[in-house]
Design a protein around this motif. Structure first.
Motif, PDB file in Angstrom:
ATOM      1  N   TYR A   1       0.759  -1.002  -0.018  1.00  8.49           N
ATOM      2  CA  TYR A   1       0.133   0.052  -0.051  1.00  8.49           C
ATOM      3  C   TYR A   1       0.731   1.404  -0.138  1.00  8.49           C
TER       4      TYR A   1
ATOM      5  N   ILE B   1      -7.579   2.292   3.814  1.00  6.08           N
ATOM      6  CA  ILE B   1      -8.015   0.781   4.477  1.00  6.08           C
ATOM      7  C   ILE B   1      -9.353   1.244   5.264  1.00  6.08           C
TER       8      ILE B   1
ATOM      9  N   LEU C   1      -4.725   0.857  -1.478  1.00  8.00           N
ATOM     10  CA  LEU C   1      -5.447  -0.293  -1.469  1.00  8.00           C
ATOM     11  C   LEU C   1      -6.368  -0.442  -2.557  1.00  8.00           C
TER      12      LEU C   1
END
Length: 264
Positions: free
Chosen positions: A16, A243, A27
Motif C-alpha cells: 500500500y 484501508i 488499497l
C-alpha cells in the motif's frame, strides 16, 4: 488498539505504501468498495434507535481540550456528567466524535511508535449512555471478538464481516461495548440487518472512557482478530484512509463529522 501486524499483512501494508508512492490508491479495491457502499446507502439500517440522519447532535472537537476531555488522566465519571448535561440542554440523544481528528488524548507513550503518535481517529464515536443498544447495519457474520481490557483500549469489541455480493467484502468494528455483549458469540455466527448486536459499555469496562461506541469500516483486517487500529499516524493517514474509509458512509449523518485534512 495494539500495533502488531503479522508478516503477510506487513507485506500487504508495504504494498500500500508502494502504491501510494506511485500516486495510486493505496488499497487497490478501495475505490470500488467505497463506491459499493455509496451506491447501497439506502440499504443500511440505523445502528442506533435514534435516527442519525435527522436527530439533534453535538459534534465534539477533541483535537484540543475543551469543556469535555476524553482519555489521558481525565476523570470519565466527571466528563460523562458534563457531556450528558450538554446533550440534555441541546435535546440531543447523541454526541459525535469525528473521523480523521488528530486527538490530543492519543499523544501519550501508549499510542506512540518510533516517536510518532497514532493520533488521527479512524472511526466515528457515538456518545450515549451505557446500555444503549446497537443494531446490525447489514447482514453479515461475526468475524471476531475480544475484551481488549487495557486502560484506554477498546474494552469489549466485536468485528463483523460483510459479504453482500460476490467480490464485495468489508468489515465493521464496534468498540467500547458492555462485557455482556460478548456473551454467546462465536466466530462465523450469522447476524441479520436491523437485529440487536450489542450495547454500549460503561467505564471502566469500556477502556475507561465516557460511554460511547467507536464505529469503524475496515477493508483489510491485516491479520487482526478481535482488535484493530483505531487511530493512525498522521504521516500514514493517506494509507489508512484507504484501508478504513469514513464511517459516515454508513451512518450518513448530515453534519460535518469529519476533521479537515490536518486533523483539526
Amino acid at each position: 488498539m495494539t500495533t502488531t501486524i503479522f508478516d503477510d499483512a506487513s507485506a500487504r501494508f508495504q504494498s500500500y505504501l508502494d502504491r501510494y508512492a506511485k500516486g495510486q490508491e493505496p488499497l487497490g479495491d478501495a475505490t470500488r468498495l467505497r463506491q459499493w457502499i455509496i451506491d447501497h446507502q439506502a440499504d443500511f439500517a440505523s445502528i442506533m434507535d435514534c435516527d442519525l440522519k435527522s436527530c439533534a447532535k453535538i459534534v465534539y472537537d477533541f483535537s484540543r481540550n475543551g469543556d469535555v476531555v476524553i482519555g489521558g488522566i481525565s476523570d470519565p465519571a466527571r466528563q460523562t456528567e458534563i457531556m450528558w448535561q450538554q446533550l440534555a440542554d441541546a435535546n440531543a440523544p447523541v454526541g459525535i466524535g469525528r473521523y480523521r481528528e488528530d486527538r490530543i488524548c492519543y499523544q501519550s507513550d501508549q499510542f506512540k511508535n518510533d516517536g510518532e503518535a497514532r493520533s488521527q481517529h479512524l472511526g466515528i464515536d457515538l456518545f450515549a449512555p451505557a446500555g444503549t443498544p446497537v443494531y446490525v447495519p447489514l447482514d453479515g457474520v461475526v468475524h471476531s471478538f475480544n475484551d481488549n481490557n487495557l486502560h484506554l483500549d477498546y474494552g469489549p469489541t466485536i468485528i463483523l464481516e460483510h459479504n453482500p455480493e460476490p467480490g464485495v467484502t468489508f468489515y465493521t468494528l464496534y468498540g467500547h461495548l458492555s462485557r455482556e455483549s460478548l456473551d454467546g458469540l462465536y466466530v462465523g455466527q450469522p447476524v441479520e440487518k436491523d437485529h440487536l448486536l450489542c450495547t454500549f459499555g460503561d467505564f471502566p469496562i469500556n477502556g475507561d472512557w465516557i460511554p460511547h461506541l467507536h464505529f469503524q469500516i475496515i477493508f483489510d483486517m491485516l491479520g487482526k482478530k478481535g482488535d484493530y487500529f483505531g487511530a493512525a499516524k498522521p504521516s500514514e493517514w493517506d494509507i489508512w484512509e484507504s484501508i478504513c474509509p469514513n464511517a459516515n458512509l454508513i451512518l450518513q449523518m448530515p453534519e460535518n463529522v469529519t476533521a479537515n485534512r490536518s486533523g483539526q
